[in-house]
Design a protein around this motif. Structure first.
Motif, PDB file in Angstrom:
ATOM      1  N   GLY A 128     -31.901 -22.737  50.004  1.00  0.00           N
ATOM      2  CA  GLY A 128     -31.622 -21.557  49.354  1.00  0.00           C
ATOM      3  C   GLY A 128     -30.237 -21.289  48.605  1.00  0.00           C
ATOM      4  O   GLY A 128     -29.487 -22.610  48.593  1.00  0.00           O
ATOM      5  N   ASP A 129     -30.120 -20.324  47.851  1.00  0.00           N
ATOM      6  CA  ASP A 129     -28.793 -20.137  47.284  1.00  0.00           C
ATOM      7  C   ASP A 129     -28.552 -18.692  47.089  1.00  0.00           C
ATOM      8  O   ASP A 129     -29.363 -17.802  46.733  1.00  0.00           O
ATOM      9  CB  ASP A 129     -28.945 -20.805  45.743  1.00  0.00           C
ATOM     10  CG  ASP A 129     -27.876 -20.677  44.914  1.00  0.00           C
ATOM     11  OD1 ASP A 129     -26.821 -19.779  45.132  1.00  0.00           O
ATOM     12  OD2 ASP A 129     -27.896 -21.241  43.870  1.00  0.00           O
ATOM     13  N   LEU A 130     -27.235 -18.226  47.586  1.00  0.00           N
ATOM     14  CA  LEU A 130     -26.909 -16.711  47.608  1.00  0.00           C
ATOM     15  C   LEU A 130     -27.008 -16.275  46.399  1.00  0.00           C
ATOM     16  O   LEU A 130     -26.866 -15.194  46.281  1.00  0.00           O
ATOM     17  CB  LEU A 130     -25.624 -16.790  48.591  1.00  0.00           C
ATOM     18  CG  LEU A 130     -26.061 -16.740  50.086  1.00  0.00           C
ATOM     19  CD1 LEU A 130     -24.625 -16.805  50.683  1.00  0.00           C
ATOM     20  CD2 LEU A 130     -26.831 -15.888  50.708  1.00  0.00           C
ATOM     21  N   HIS A 131     -26.684 -17.181  45.413  1.00  0.00           N
ATOM     22  CA  HIS A 131     -26.699 -16.455  43.903  1.00  0.00           C
ATOM     23  C   HIS A 131     -27.816 -16.136  43.421  1.00  0.00           C
ATOM     24  O   HIS A 131     -27.830 -15.349  42.525  1.00  0.00           O
ATOM     25  CB  HIS A 131     -26.123 -17.593  43.231  1.00  0.00           C
ATOM     26  CG  HIS A 131     -24.690 -17.993  43.545  1.00  0.00           C
ATOM     27  ND1 HIS A 131     -23.979 -19.257  42.999  1.00  0.00           N
ATOM     28  CD2 HIS A 131     -23.793 -17.504  44.238  1.00  0.00           C
ATOM     29  CE1 HIS A 131     -22.833 -19.385  43.527  1.00  0.00           C
ATOM     30  NE2 HIS A 131     -22.642 -18.371  44.144  1.00  0.00           N
ATOM     31  N   ALA A 132     -29.048 -16.379  43.911  1.00  0.00           N
ATOM     32  CA  ALA A 132     -30.224 -16.121  43.481  1.00  0.00           C
ATOM     33  C   ALA A 132     -31.014 -15.101  44.167  1.00  0.00           C
ATOM     34  O   ALA A 132     -30.670 -14.585  45.497  1.00  0.00           O
ATOM     35  CB  ALA A 132     -30.999 -17.496  43.453  1.00  0.00           C
ATOM     36  N   GLU A 166     -13.350 -12.024  39.690  1.00  0.00           N
ATOM     37  CA  GLU A 166     -14.569 -12.069  39.069  1.00  0.00           C
ATOM     38  C   GLU A 166     -15.154 -13.375  39.180  1.00  0.00           C
ATOM     39  O   GLU A 166     -16.498 -13.569  39.209  1.00  0.00           O
ATOM     40  CB  GLU A 166     -14.096 -12.185  37.313  1.00  0.00           C
ATOM     41  CG  GLU A 166     -13.967 -10.601  36.861  1.00  0.00           C
ATOM     42  CD  GLU A 166     -12.450 -10.071  37.218  1.00  0.00           C
ATOM     43  OE1 GLU A 166     -12.118  -8.804  37.122  1.00  0.00           O
ATOM     44  OE2 GLU A 166     -11.749 -10.907  37.629  1.00  0.00           O
ATOM     45  N   MET A 167     -14.387 -14.398  39.443  1.00  0.00           N
ATOM     46  CA  MET A 167     -14.869 -15.914  39.963  1.00  0.00           C
ATOM     47  C   MET A 167     -15.344 -15.990  41.338  1.00  0.00           C
ATOM     48  O   MET A 167     -16.175 -16.779  41.402  1.00  0.00           O
ATOM     49  CB  MET A 167     -13.882 -16.776  39.580  1.00  0.00           C
ATOM     50  CG  MET A 167     -13.392 -16.977  38.139  1.00  0.00           C
ATOM     51  SD  MET A 167     -12.120 -18.250  37.931  1.00  0.00           S
ATOM     52  CE  MET A 167     -13.227 -19.766  38.206  1.00  0.00           C
ATOM     53  N   LEU A 168     -15.058 -14.935  42.241  1.00  0.00           N
ATOM     54  CA  LEU A 168     -15.309 -15.186  43.422  1.00  0.00           C
ATOM     55  C   LEU A 168     -16.572 -14.231  43.688  1.00  0.00           C
ATOM     56  O   LEU A 168     -17.267 -14.318  44.990  1.00  0.00           O
ATOM     57  CB  LEU A 168     -14.418 -15.096  44.551  1.00  0.00           C
ATOM     58  CG  LEU A 168     -13.196 -15.796  44.572  1.00  0.00           C
ATOM     59  CD1 LEU A 168     -11.926 -15.378  45.335  1.00  0.00           C
ATOM     60  CD2 LEU A 168     -13.548 -17.305  44.936  1.00  0.00           C
ATOM     61  N   ALA A 169     -16.777 -13.261  43.033  1.00  0.00           N
ATOM     62  CA  ALA A 169     -17.621 -12.221  43.296  1.00  0.00           C
ATOM     63  C   ALA A 169     -19.059 -12.587  43.412  1.00  0.00           C
ATOM     64  O   ALA A 169     -19.839 -12.075  44.348  1.00  0.00           O
ATOM     65  CB  ALA A 169     -17.430 -11.069  42.245  1.00  0.00           C
ATOM     66  N   PRO A 170     -19.481 -13.642  42.740  1.00  0.00           N
ATOM     67  CA  PRO A 170     -20.945 -14.199  42.619  1.00  0.00           C
ATOM     68  C   PRO A 170     -21.127 -14.480  44.237  1.00  0.00           C
ATOM     69  O   PRO A 170     -22.471 -14.110  44.606  1.00  0.00           O
ATOM     70  CB  PRO A 170     -21.038 -15.349  41.690  1.00  0.00           C
ATOM     71  CG  PRO A 170     -20.021 -14.750  40.774  1.00  0.00           C
ATOM     72  CD  PRO A 170     -18.923 -14.318  41.503  1.00  0.00           C
ATOM     73  N   THR A 171     -20.426 -15.161  44.686  1.00  0.00           N
ATOM     74  CA  THR A 171     -20.615 -15.784  46.102  1.00  0.00           C
ATOM     75  C   THR A 171     -20.343 -14.747  47.394  1.00  0.00           C
ATOM     76  O   THR A 171     -21.070 -14.241  48.122  1.00  0.00           O
ATOM     77  CB  THR A 171     -19.795 -16.975  46.647  1.00  0.00           C
ATOM     78  OG1 THR A 171     -20.240 -18.059  45.637  1.00  0.00           O
ATOM     79  CG2 THR A 171     -20.108 -17.529  47.899  1.00  0.00           C
ATOM     80  N   ASN A 172     -19.066 -14.178  47.149  1.00  0.00           N
ATOM     81  CA  ASN A 172     -18.607 -13.083  48.365  1.00  0.00           C
ATOM     82  C   ASN A 172     -19.037 -11.946  48.197  1.00  0.00           C
ATOM     83  O   ASN A 172     -18.993 -11.102  49.390  1.00  0.00           O
ATOM     84  CB  ASN A 172     -17.017 -13.096  48.354  1.00  0.00           C
ATOM     85  CG  ASN A 172     -16.554 -14.451  48.507  1.00  0.00           C
ATOM     86  OD1 ASN A 172     -17.265 -15.442  48.971  1.00  0.00           O
ATOM     87  ND2 ASN A 172     -15.107 -14.902  48.399  1.00  0.00           N
ATOM     88  N   ILE A 173     -19.489 -11.480  46.857  1.00  0.00           N
ATOM     89  CA  ILE A 173     -19.840  -9.745  47.074  1.00  0.00           C
ATOM     90  C   ILE A 173     -21.519  -9.865  46.754  1.00  0.00           C
ATOM     91  O   ILE A 173     -22.415  -9.274  47.398  1.00  0.00           O
ATOM     92  CB  ILE A 173     -19.208  -9.208  45.872  1.00  0.00           C
ATOM     93  CG1 ILE A 173     -17.777  -8.975  46.191  1.00  0.00           C
ATOM     94  CG2 ILE A 173     -19.696  -7.862  45.691  1.00  0.00           C
ATOM     95  CD1 ILE A 173     -17.071  -8.460  45.028  1.00  0.00           C
ATOM     96  N   LEU A 174     -21.824 -10.488  45.658  1.00  0.00           N
ATOM     97  CA  LEU A 174     -23.547 -10.642  45.284  1.00  0.00           C
ATOM     98  C   LEU A 174     -24.214 -11.132  46.465  1.00  0.00           C
ATOM     99  O   LEU A 174     -25.186 -10.929  46.701  1.00  0.00           O
ATOM    100  CB  LEU A 174     -23.769 -11.170  44.015  1.00  0.00           C
ATOM    101  CG  LEU A 174     -22.943 -10.566  42.637  1.00  0.00           C
ATOM    102  CD1 LEU A 174     -23.551 -11.110  41.599  1.00  0.00           C
ATOM    103  CD2 LEU A 174     -23.589  -8.899  42.562  1.00  0.00           C
TER     104      LEU A 174
END
Length: 244
Positions: A128-132, A166-174
């Motif tokens: 899996g991938d938390l970004h997807a 903005e660089m950490l948001a994809p993993t830590n927030i989304l």
């Protein structure tokens, strides 16, 4: 010359850094009112989904761990295997199951940890991938996991004290939003989230004793992308805490 850590990261060349020191002001952090708007936007109807049934404690044996290839997640995995008898699902980013096991085993070895044969038999790795969307799971795998998992330990995070929000948001927030979507799908689930003291230490409230139940909304400003991203993620989760 006053420079912030983010400025040093964003301008690795000395000439660019010298220019930045003359043209940019050191970061004064972000207001929590601005950060709250991130949580508001991300608390979208998609994350609402159909409200799952309350967790059935008798069935809450199968757990899912994100971030098992990190420091905290690896130690948590070993402790859960020692202290419980249920199965453990590990969400791992890899090309195939063999590569996923290689990542897990090599990381455990680097920490002086290892899984015995019985431990391995209780672990099920899913790619899996938390970004997807759907955390990178296929529709079929999503359904199986959402119906079998009774407890989630969300440890996955991008830990970097230099990168901006903005660089950490994809993993830590989304990524946290993906976990919320999973929590609210299928059977009811408990969610345990690994927060950080940075939500206070990196703020204008960095003094005295800080407790787990302290209200992070009382913070005025936060410095550093990591603390900011974890603050937004925690606010996002608290929005669903009474409705999950």
């Amino acid at each position: 010359i006053a420079l912030s850590a983010e400025q040093v990261y964003q301008h690795p060349r000395l000439a660019d850094l010298a220019t930045a020191s003359e043209t940019e002001s050191p970061s004064v952090g972000r207001s929590c009112a601005e950060l709250e708007s991130w949580a508001t936007v991300l608390a979208s109807p998609k994350a609402e989904g159909d409200r799952a049934a309350p967790p059935n404690q008798q069935l809450a044996e199968t757990v899912l761990i994100t971030g098992a290839t990190g420091f905290l997640g690896a130690h948590l995995l070993c402790e859960l295997l020692k202290r419980s008898s249920g199965d453990v699902v590990l969400l791992v980013r890899a090309e195939c199951i063999a590569d996923a096991w290689l990542r897990v085993d090599s990381h455990l070895l680097s920490l002086g940890l290892a899984l015995n044969a019985n431990d391995r038999s209780r672990c099920r790795l899913v790619l899996g991938d938390l970004h997807a969307d759907r955390m990178g799971l296929s529709a079929a795998e999503w359904k199986v996991c959402s119906e079998s998992v009774g407890r989630i330990y969300h440890c996955a995070a991008a830990v970097n004290l230099l990168k901006p929000l903005e660089m950490l948001a994809p993993t830590n927030i989304l990524g946290c939003q993906r976990v919320v979507e999973f929590m609210r799908s299928g059977r009811g689930k408990e969610l345990h989230y690994a927060s950080t003291l940075s939500v206070f230490v990196g703020s204008d409230r960095n003094q005295g004793v800080m407790l787990e139940q302290d209200d992070i909304s009382e913070v005025g400003r936060l410095h550093g992308g990591y603390a900011q991203s974890k603050w937004v993620a925690e606010r996002l989760l608290r929005r669903y805490g009474s409705r999950a």
